[in-house]
Enzyme design. Structure first.
Site, PDB file in Angstrom:
ATOM      1  N   GLY A  36       6.943  -2.329  -8.790  1.00 19.46           N
ATOM      2  CA  GLY A  36       5.822  -1.521  -8.284  1.00 19.46           C
ATOM      3  C   GLY A  36       4.517  -1.875  -8.973  1.00 19.46           C
ATOM      4  O   GLY A  36       4.479  -2.642  -9.939  1.00 19.46           O
ATOM      5  N   ALA A  74      14.959   1.680  -7.241  1.00 23.91           N
ATOM      6  CA  ALA A  74      16.222   0.959  -7.029  1.00 23.91           C
ATOM      7  C   ALA A  74      16.047  -0.527  -7.304  1.00 23.91           C
ATOM      8  O   ALA A  74      14.927  -1.045  -7.301  1.00 23.91           O
ATOM      9  CB  ALA A  74      16.707   1.144  -5.584  1.00 23.91           C
ATOM     10  N   TYR A 141      24.883  -4.303  -3.109  1.00 21.37           N
ATOM     11  CA  TYR A 141      23.766  -3.370  -2.864  1.00 21.37           C
ATOM     12  C   TYR A 141      24.195  -2.263  -1.903  1.00 21.37           C
ATOM     13  O   TYR A 141      24.007  -1.065  -2.187  1.00 21.37           O
ATOM     14  CB  TYR A 141      22.574  -4.172  -2.293  1.00 21.37           C
ATOM     15  CG  TYR A 141      21.442  -3.318  -1.760  1.00 21.37           C
ATOM     16  CD1 TYR A 141      20.516  -2.742  -2.622  1.00 21.37           C
ATOM     17  CD2 TYR A 141      21.295  -3.103  -0.386  1.00 21.37           C
ATOM     18  CE1 TYR A 141      19.465  -1.961  -2.126  1.00 21.37           C
ATOM     19  CE2 TYR A 141      20.260  -2.333   0.111  1.00 21.37           C
ATOM     20  CZ  TYR A 141      19.345  -1.765  -0.762  1.00 21.37           C
ATOM     21  OH  TYR A 141      18.325  -0.992  -0.257  1.00 21.37           O
ATOM     22  N   VAL A 184      11.134  -9.559   4.931  1.00 24.83           N
ATOM     23  CA  VAL A 184      10.784 -10.795   5.624  1.00 24.83           C
ATOM     24  C   VAL A 184       9.345 -10.759   6.171  1.00 24.83           C
ATOM     25  O   VAL A 184       8.644 -11.774   6.137  1.00 24.83           O
ATOM     26  CB  VAL A 184      11.863 -11.033   6.716  1.00 24.83           C
ATOM     27  CG1 VAL A 184      11.637 -10.225   7.953  1.00 24.83           C
ATOM     28  CG2 VAL A 184      12.044 -12.469   7.020  1.00 24.83           C
ATOM     29  N   ARG A 208      17.372  -7.636  13.226  1.00 18.73           N
ATOM     30  CA  ARG A 208      17.159  -6.502  12.338  1.00 18.73           C
ATOM     31  C   ARG A 208      16.379  -5.438  13.105  1.00 18.73           C
ATOM     32  O   ARG A 208      15.695  -5.733  14.081  1.00 18.73           O
ATOM     33  CB  ARG A 208      16.296  -6.919  11.132  1.00 18.73           C
ATOM     34  CG  ARG A 208      16.859  -8.077  10.317  1.00 18.73           C
ATOM     35  CD  ARG A 208      17.881  -7.556   9.332  1.00 18.73           C
ATOM     36  NE  ARG A 208      18.478  -8.607   8.536  1.00 18.73           N
ATOM     37  CZ  ARG A 208      19.598  -9.243   8.847  1.00 18.73           C
ATOM     38  NH1 ARG A 208      20.229  -8.988   9.969  1.00 18.73           N
ATOM     39  NH2 ARG A 208      20.105 -10.158   8.038  1.00 18.73           N
ATOM     40  N   GLY A 267      25.980 -11.958   1.778  1.00 17.08           N
ATOM     41  CA  GLY A 267      25.648 -10.527   1.720  1.00 17.08           C
ATOM     42  C   GLY A 267      24.770 -10.081   2.883  1.00 17.08           C
ATOM     43  O   GLY A 267      24.698  -8.895   3.188  1.00 17.08           O
TER      44      GLY A 267
HETATM   45  N1  LIG Z   1      12.393  -1.854   2.165  1.00 18.40           N
HETATM   46  C1  LIG Z   1      13.448  -1.617   2.935  1.00 18.40           C
HETATM   47  O1  LIG Z   1      13.570  -2.190   4.019  1.00 18.40           O
HETATM   48  C2  LIG Z   1      14.507  -0.637   2.501  1.00 18.40           C
HETATM   49  C3  LIG Z   1      15.593  -0.426   3.365  1.00 18.40           C
HETATM   50  C4  LIG Z   1      16.577   0.477   2.984  1.00 18.40           C
HETATM   51  C5  LIG Z   1      16.470   1.165   1.791  1.00 18.40           C
HETATM   52  N2  LIG Z   1      15.411   0.928   0.969  1.00 18.40           N
HETATM   53  C6  LIG Z   1      15.354   1.671  -0.282  1.00 18.40           C
HETATM   54  O2  LIG Z   1      14.080   2.290  -0.396  1.00 18.40           O
HETATM   55  C7  LIG Z   1      13.713   2.375  -1.786  1.00 18.40           C
HETATM   56  C8  LIG Z   1      12.332   1.776  -2.003  1.00 18.40           C
HETATM   57  O3  LIG Z   1      12.382   0.394  -1.670  1.00 18.40           O
HETATM   58  P1  LIG Z   1      11.069  -0.498  -1.508  1.00 18.40           P
HETATM   59  O4  LIG Z   1      11.290  -1.389  -0.351  1.00 18.40           O
HETATM   60  O5  LIG Z   1       9.874   0.361  -1.543  1.00 18.40           O
HETATM   61  O6  LIG Z   1      11.145  -1.415  -2.791  1.00 18.40           O
HETATM   62  P2  LIG Z   1      10.160  -1.555  -4.047  1.00 18.40           P
HETATM   63  O7  LIG Z   1      10.749  -2.584  -4.944  1.00 18.40           O
HETATM   64  O8  LIG Z   1       8.760  -1.743  -3.597  1.00 18.40           O
HETATM   65  O9  LIG Z   1      10.261  -0.121  -4.712  1.00 18.40           O
HETATM   66  C9  LIG Z   1      11.194   0.197  -5.702  1.00 18.40           C
HETATM   67  C10 LIG Z   1      10.432   0.756  -6.877  1.00 18.40           C
HETATM   68  O10 LIG Z   1      11.365   1.156  -7.870  1.00 18.40           O
HETATM   69  C11 LIG Z   1      10.905   0.708  -9.130  1.00 18.40           C
HETATM   70  N3  LIG Z   1      12.098   0.529  -9.957  1.00 18.40           N
HETATM   71  C12 LIG Z   1      13.069  -0.398  -9.813  1.00 18.40           C
HETATM   72  N4  LIG Z   1      14.015  -0.225 -10.727  1.00 18.40           N
HETATM   73  C13 LIG Z   1      13.637   0.835 -11.477  1.00 18.40           C
HETATM   74  C14 LIG Z   1      14.202   1.503 -12.574  1.00 18.40           C
HETATM   75  N5  LIG Z   1      15.375   1.107 -13.115  1.00 18.40           N
HETATM   76  N6  LIG Z   1      13.554   2.572 -13.097  1.00 18.40           N
HETATM   77  C15 LIG Z   1      12.366   2.998 -12.571  1.00 18.40           C
HETATM   78  N7  LIG Z   1      11.772   2.382 -11.536  1.00 18.40           N
HETATM   79  C16 LIG Z   1      12.404   1.318 -10.995  1.00 18.40           C
HETATM   80  C17 LIG Z   1      10.148  -0.568  -8.867  1.00 18.40           C
HETATM   81  O11 LIG Z   1       9.177  -0.869  -9.873  1.00 18.40           O
HETATM   82  C18 LIG Z   1       9.499  -0.268  -7.527  1.00 18.40           C
HETATM   83  O12 LIG Z   1       8.213   0.299  -7.697  1.00 18.40           O
HETATM   84  C19 LIG Z   1      14.831   1.693  -2.551  1.00 18.40           C
HETATM   85  O13 LIG Z   1      15.750   2.677  -2.989  1.00 18.40           O
HETATM   86  C20 LIG Z   1      15.485   0.801  -1.515  1.00 18.40           C
HETATM   87  O14 LIG Z   1      16.834   0.532  -1.822  1.00 18.40           O
HETATM   88  C21 LIG Z   1      14.431   0.039   1.284  1.00 18.40           C
END
Ligand SMILES: NC(=O)c1ccc[n+]([C@@H]2O[C@H](COP(=O)([O-])OP(=O)(O)OC[C@H]3O[C@@H](n4cnc5c(N)ncnc54)[C@H](O)[C@@H]3O)[C@@H](O)[C@H]2O)c1
Length: 307
Positions: A36, A74, A141, A184, A208, A267
């Site tokens: 982030g 995550a 995952y 993507v 997708r 995966g």
């Molecule tokens: N982007 C997608 O298409 C998608 C689809 C399904 C689920 N998700 C879920 O949505 C959530 C957000 O995903 P995103 O796409 O915004 O990704 P992202 O990487 O932009 O956001 C994840 C954030 O979590 C923070 N982070 C990671 N590990 C951490 C930790 N151990 N402690 C504290 N902060 C931590 C990162 O710095 C980041 O800001 C996630 O849980 C992801 O699995 C995303």
């Protein structure tokens, strides 16, 4: 409403934080900034740079006493999870448990979990997949997200913590990390704007379900307000191939470079799209941003960033 958002400096979490701030909620963001960005966190939000596995996470709960916990932090990459399943489980299973335990201990009234519809159902026989589709993940995952959902259900039964799991399709939009291994649209947009050829894994005909981040943020507000429990797919029901995403973005950006093709990644699933009928019925949510408009806005955002 006092809201604590883990991962709130990330792509999806920061849009959710903005949506809560815009309506006057009190927002606390917890994010390690491993992916982030501090500048994505609105000035009105309280910010803790902290790993969710850090015992000091308790302080954030102690000071905030959140009514709503929105858990978005995550390890987000399917391929990283295949290479490092233990790391993935430490963050996505054990980390989620820590956040849920504190939410229960500090009396949160709602817990929203960022789950996945794209990686939970594997290769379903019937598409679009609804929530009754067997959970057969193809990656650590997806497996970790399924395990976390299972534990959260237990927290509901043991501690009465009300849980809403939002199973996102492929989310895209401004602020998505273009250097990651997932996302993507962001990866292609950045590469095309830089005149580089993006890599397509496999033949590009994998499909997708692309859902815009504004629609996802709106689903989160609805889940926060409706107090509905359970698991809900958040997707459009339509499948779009990776080749099509490439072609449409290249046209919008005016790029002429061809893509590079590489072996499919372990995966990754071949075809997935989600039936979000339950979200429509129980949350009142339907997607509103068309893929054409969403890709336009996303390409424009990356172009401004590049310029
Ligand atoms: N982007 C997608 O298409 C998608 C689809 C399904 C689920 N998700 C879920 O949505 C959530 C957000 O995903 P995103 O796409 O915004 O990704 P992202 O990487 O932009 O956001 C994840 C954030 O979590 C923070 N982070 C990671 N590990 C951490 C930790 N151990 N402690 C504290 N902060 C931590 C990162 O710095 C980041 O800001 C996630 O849980 C992801 O699995 C995303």
């Amino acid at each position: 409403m006092r809201v604590l958002i883990t991962g709130g400096a990330g792509f999806i979490g920061s849009h959710i934080a903005d949506a809560h701030l815009a309506r006057g909620d009190e927002v606390t963001v917890v994010d390690s900034l491993v992916a982030g960005r501090r500048e994505f966190v609105g000035a009105a939000a309280r910010f803790y740079q902290m790993d969710i596995r850090d015992p000091l996470l308790r302080d954030a709960f102690e000071r905030t006493r959140p009514q709503l916990v929105s858990h978005h932090a995550a390890q987000v990459s399917v391929s990283v999870s295949v290479r490092e399943p233990l790391l993935d489980a430490e963050i996505n299973v054990l980390g989620t448990l820590r956040v849920a335990a504190l939410a229960a201990e500090y009396g949160a009234e709602r817990f929203i979990f960022a789950s996945t519809g794209g990686a939970l159902y594997g290769e379903p026989e019937q598409l679009p997949a609804d929530e009754a589709t067997p959970i057969l993940p193809m990656s650590p995952y997806g497996c970790a997200k399924a395990a976390a959902e299972g534990y959260l259900g237990l927290y509901r039964r043991l501690h009465g913590l009300p849980i809403c799991c939002l199973r996102y399709a492929n989310v895209y939009g401004p602020r998505q990390d273009p250097h990651g291994e997932a996302g993507v649209v962001a990866i292609f947009a950045r590469a095309l704007l830089a005149g580089e050829s993006p890599t397509i894994f496999g033949d590009g005909e994998q499909t997708r379900d692309f859902v815009h981040v504004d629609d996802v943020a709106r689903a989160n507000l609805m889940a926060a307000d409706r107090r509905v429990e359970g698991a809900f797919n958040i997707g459009t029901g339509s499948g779009t191939s990776v080749n099509t995403i490439f072609r449409v973005l290249a046209r919008k950006i005016g790029a002429t470079v061809p893509p590079l093709y590489a072996s499919p990644r372990s995966g990754d699933v071949s075809h997935i799209r989600l039936d979000a009928g339950a979200a429509r019925r129980h949350l009142g949510w339907t997607p509103m941003v068309s893929l054409e408009d969403g890709l336009d806005a996303t390409a424009a955002w990356f172009a401004r960033k590049a310029g």
